[in-house]
Write a protein that holds these residues in place. Sequence first.
Motif: not given
Length: 300
Positions: A257-286
């Motif tokens: 549902s998204v494109g390569p440039a779907a998010f900008t500096i205007h909406d990313m902070p609100a996205r993080l506050r609402a949903y968190g980081d999708p890569w939060d556990e990135f390093a744990d999955h090595a």
Amino acid sequence: MNVSFDVDGRSVNVSRPGKVLFPIDGITKQRIVSYYREVTPTMLPHLRGRPMVMERFPDGIDGERIVQHNAPDFFPEWIRRVRVAKKSGGHNELVVCGDAPTLLYLAGQACLTPHPWLSTQEHPAVPDRLVFDLDPSVDEPESLRTAAHLVGEALEELGLVPFPMTTGSRGFHVVTPIRGELSFDESHELAFGIARLLAARQPARLTVEQRKKERGERVFVDYLRNAYAQTAVAPYAVRARTGAPVAAPLWWSELDSVGPAAFTIHDMPARLRAYGDPWDEFADHARSATHARSLLSRMR
């Protein structure tokens, strides 16, 4: 006019904060610094401990693009640096961005886009991730999304855990954390083998052909970043494109549902506050790159 502010006990100076870096959008240097200040807690774990190349635009995105490897002499002494060998001989002294003051100072130097290495300063010759940069030949988002899914599925077949990301530019990245078992030559060979397998399975959709005129409408599975001293755009980094898009880690469920440039500096902070980081556990999955290489050899 300059402005200064304190961050974690450091005084960060921003020269010419009103300088417009994105002419069409009217986005100033101060706005870029403010964006990075908002996303710092989420972004830093993806940068910490890594040598970094700075992509700077001191005269705005319509001006000269400076790809800066060495930390300038005028950088404050508290900016961490690491001396790394160049492939051609000699050394570079790269910035290591491990804290909020450093990230914000760099933003104040018009470093719009940090590009970290695929290895850490402790083990610069040993990668801890593979990066596949999906480069479209035509503007057809569905083909690009399909390509990302195909890469993700192949990595899972090899026992690896894939993470998708918009680049804020034209394509997607699919990144997978790996254990520090291979040299860069070996990880490059592994990445090339995976890309070649994908192109053989989907010859009408995917290619490893580097020459654009030979790709047709196929998506280029770019494995070339998986080499010593190569970099990839940092998660949450700003791109030098109209609208100030950012590289955005995704959940696989939202890729379609998204494109390569779907998010900008205007909406990313609100996205993080609402949903968190999708890569939060990135390093744990090595996972084991050696095991993946063994599995790949059986698939050929």
